[in-house]
Design a protein around this motif. Sequence first.
Motif, mmCIF file in Angstrom:
data_model
loop_
_atom_site.group_PDB
_atom_site.id
_atom_site.type_symbol
_atom_site.label_atom_id
_atom_site.label_comp_id
_atom_site.label_asym_id
_atom_site.label_seq_id
_atom_site.Cartn_x
_atom_site.Cartn_y
_atom_site.Cartn_z
ATOM 1 N N ARG A 32 0.877 -1.044 0.071
ATOM 2 C CA ARG A 32 0.016 -0.103 0.044
ATOM 3 C C ARG A 32 0.698 1.223 -0.035
ATOM 4 O O ARG A 32 2.059 1.201 0.597
ATOM 5 C CB ARG A 32 -0.862 -0.006 1.152
ATOM 6 C CG ARG A 32 -2.068 -1.062 1.438
ATOM 7 C CD ARG A 32 -2.892 -0.797 2.395
ATOM 8 N NE ARG A 32 -2.264 -0.857 3.643
ATOM 9 C CZ ARG A 32 -2.497 0.154 4.860
ATOM 10 N NH1 ARG A 32 -3.033 1.254 4.427
ATOM 11 N NH2 ARG A 32 -1.602 0.134 5.659
ATOM 12 N N THR A 34 1.964 4.195 1.732
ATOM 13 C CA THR A 34 1.988 4.944 3.013
ATOM 14 C C THR A 34 3.113 5.822 3.066
ATOM 15 O O THR A 34 3.819 5.822 2.040
ATOM 16 C CB THR A 34 2.125 3.809 4.091
ATOM 17 O OG1 THR A 34 3.388 3.178 3.972
ATOM 18 C CG2 THR A 34 1.010 2.766 3.731
ATOM 19 N N SER A 51 -8.099 2.440 -3.377
ATOM 20 C CA SER A 51 -8.851 2.804 -2.059
ATOM 21 C C SER A 51 -8.344 2.639 -0.872
ATOM 22 O O SER A 51 -8.860 3.577 -0.023
ATOM 23 C CB SER A 51 -10.377 2.109 -2.350
ATOM 24 O OG SER A 51 -10.379 0.971 -2.052
ATOM 25 N N ALA A 52 -7.491 1.722 -0.717
ATOM 26 C CA ALA A 52 -6.815 1.377 0.612
ATOM 27 C C ALA A 52 -5.509 2.383 0.799
ATOM 28 O O ALA A 52 -4.897 2.271 1.837
ATOM 29 C CB ALA A 52 -6.705 -0.006 0.933
ATOM 30 N N ASP A 53 -5.077 2.797 -0.339
ATOM 31 C CA ASP A 53 -3.655 3.470 -0.065
ATOM 32 C C ASP A 53 -3.992 5.113 0.518
ATOM 33 O O ASP A 53 -5.020 5.652 0.421
ATOM 34 C CB ASP A 53 -3.193 3.725 -1.644
ATOM 35 C CG ASP A 53 -2.749 2.585 -2.227
ATOM 36 O OD1 ASP A 53 -2.051 1.775 -1.918
ATOM 37 O OD2 ASP A 53 -3.357 2.158 -3.441
ATOM 38 N N ASP A 54 -2.968 5.448 1.091
ATOM 39 C CA ASP A 54 -2.863 6.824 1.875
ATOM 40 C C ASP A 54 -2.232 7.624 1.015
ATOM 41 O O ASP A 54 -1.040 7.851 0.763
ATOM 42 C CB ASP A 54 -2.162 6.431 3.133
ATOM 43 C CG ASP A 54 -2.225 7.701 3.782
ATOM 44 O OD1 ASP A 54 -2.674 8.700 3.689
ATOM 45 O OD2 ASP A 54 -1.283 7.800 4.930
ATOM 46 N N SER A 56 -2.426 10.983 1.722
ATOM 47 C CA SER A 56 -2.651 12.222 2.497
ATOM 48 C C SER A 56 -1.540 13.399 2.259
ATOM 49 O O SER A 56 -0.683 13.085 1.621
ATOM 50 C CB SER A 56 -2.757 11.665 4.018
ATOM 51 O OG SER A 56 -1.373 11.186 4.275
ATOM 52 N N HIS A 78 -12.604 9.101 -3.932
ATOM 53 C CA HIS A 78 -11.326 9.620 -3.934
ATOM 54 C C HIS A 78 -11.039 10.251 -2.321
ATOM 55 O O HIS A 78 -10.287 11.260 -2.305
ATOM 56 C CB HIS A 78 -11.053 10.497 -4.975
ATOM 57 C CG HIS A 78 -12.109 11.497 -5.118
ATOM 58 N ND1 HIS A 78 -12.585 12.767 -4.530
ATOM 59 C CD2 HIS A 78 -13.277 11.454 -5.987
ATOM 60 C CE1 HIS A 78 -13.698 13.384 -4.831
ATOM 61 N NE2 HIS A 78 -14.110 12.710 -5.749
ATOM 62 N N ASP A 79 -11.784 9.927 -1.501
ATOM 63 C CA ASP A 79 -11.735 10.344 0.002
ATOM 64 C C ASP A 79 -10.361 9.839 0.687
ATOM 65 O O ASP A 79 -9.925 10.587 1.737
ATOM 66 C CB ASP A 79 -12.707 9.607 0.769
ATOM 67 C CG ASP A 79 -12.910 8.256 0.776
ATOM 68 O OD1 ASP A 79 -13.430 7.710 -0.103
ATOM 69 O OD2 ASP A 79 -12.199 7.662 1.678
ATOM 70 N N ASN A 80 -9.482 9.172 -0.103
ATOM 71 C CA ASN A 80 -8.052 8.558 0.417
ATOM 72 C C ASN A 80 -7.127 9.780 -0.062
ATOM 73 O O ASN A 80 -5.950 9.466 0.199
ATOM 74 C CB ASN A 80 -7.969 7.348 0.327
ATOM 75 C CG ASN A 80 -7.762 6.964 -1.624
ATOM 76 O OD1 ASN A 80 -8.369 7.729 -2.205
ATOM 77 N ND2 ASN A 80 -6.979 6.091 -1.672
ATOM 78 N N ARG A 234 -19.275 3.881 1.733
ATOM 79 C CA ARG A 234 -17.720 3.950 2.416
ATOM 80 C C ARG A 234 -17.948 3.785 4.012
ATOM 81 O O ARG A 234 -19.317 3.938 4.593
ATOM 82 C CB ARG A 234 -16.958 5.332 2.428
ATOM 83 C CG ARG A 234 -16.348 5.440 1.232
ATOM 84 C CD ARG A 234 -15.148 4.428 1.034
ATOM 85 N NE ARG A 234 -14.358 4.705 -0.089
ATOM 86 C CZ ARG A 234 -14.382 4.123 -1.321
ATOM 87 N NH1 ARG A 234 -15.536 3.416 -1.454
ATOM 88 N NH2 ARG A 234 -13.705 4.799 -2.382
ATOM 89 N N SER A 264 -8.702 -0.559 6.090
ATOM 90 C CA SER A 264 -7.350 -0.289 5.505
ATOM 91 C C SER A 264 -6.245 -1.276 6.452
ATOM 92 O O SER A 264 -6.241 -1.084 7.507
ATOM 93 C CB SER A 264 -6.757 1.365 5.682
ATOM 94 O OG SER A 264 -5.546 1.151 5.375
#
Length: 336
Positions: A32, A34, A51-54, A56, A78-80, A234, A264
Motif C-alpha cells: 500500500r 503509505t 482505495s486503501a492507499d494513503d 494524505s 477519492h476520499d483517500n 464507505r 485499511s
Amino acid sequence: MKTLIYSAKDFETPFLEEANKDVHSFKYSSDRLTTKTAMMALGFEAISIFSADDASGIVLEKLKDFGVKYITLRSAGHDNINLKIAKRLNFKVANSPDYSPYAVAEHAITLLLALNRKVTLARKQTQNYNFTLDKLIGFDLHNKTVGVIGTGKIGSIIAQILNGFGCCIMAVDPFEKEDLKTRFQVSYTHLDNLCKECSVIILSIPLTSDTHHLIDKSKLDLMHKETLLVNVARGAVVHTKDVLAYVEKKRIGGYATDVYDKESGVFFYDRSQNKPHDTDLEKMLTHDHILLTPHQAFATKEALANIAQTTVDNLSSWQEGSNPKNSLIPLDEKES
C-alpha cells in the motif's frame, strides 16, 4: 509513462496488462502507499493507487520530492487523497468513476437479499445438519418502502432494481432525478423522514465531510426495529459502534455492508494467520444479523476491465498533454 502500481492484486494485473498493451512501463507492488512506502515511487512519473492507499498531505509531499507528477486512482471514490494539497503541489489527479455501477448496485441487492433471508445463517445451520426454520424468517420486499440514500449512477441502478421487486422507493439526494421519479416512481424526501418510513435503507453516497457518520444514533433512533441497513458507500458514512449497538440491542433488524471504516490494511489481504485485534470487526463477523463482505462490490470482470482501461487512458492523456475527462484537478488549473 513510467508508472508504479501500488496495492496491485493478482486478480487485477492481467486486466491492467491487457489494457496497457506495453504502451506504458508498469511496475507492480503489492504494498500500500503509505509514508513508509512512498520512497518506492522514486524515479516514477506516475503512480496508480487503490482505495486503501494513503495519499494524505504528508505522503503527497514525499511523492512530490521523489518526482511523481501524476496520480491515477483505480476507484471512483477519492476520499483517500487530499485534493487540496495535491492541487497546491501541482499534481495531476484522475479517478475511475464509471467502471461499473451495475456491479456495485447488484452487490447491494445481494447483501440485502442475503441479510433479509438469513442466507449465511441458513448455511451455518445446514452445514451442521440443522434444517429448522425458526431463525430464518425474512419478509417480502414486494410493497415494502425502501430508502436509497444517494441517487448517483449506483443509487439510480439500485432504484431501478428495487422497482422490479415492486418496492415503494424513497430517496435522499441534493440533486433529484426526474427520470427516477417518472420511470420508477421514486419519491424524494429528507433524511429523517426516510429513516422513519423505510423497512430497508441502502447507502450509496460518497464519503465527504457532510456524509461522515451520516447514520449515527440520532438517525438510528428514527428507524423501525426491523429496519435493514445496507452500506455499499464507505465505512465511515455510518457510525460503526452506534450501528453495532443498535443491532445487538435489536433496535434495528440488521446491517449488511461491503465496507468498514477500519478496513485499511485488513481488507484485500489474507489475515487468517495474523488476525487484527479489533472487537468491532469481530462482532461484525460473528453476529447473526450482520453481514460483512470484504469490499468486493466492484469485483466483476467487466468492472476490472473498465478500471484497467480508464487507468491506461488517464496516463495516455497526460502523456499526450491533454486532460483526462475524469480529472479531479483540471490540467490547466493553477493555484490562485
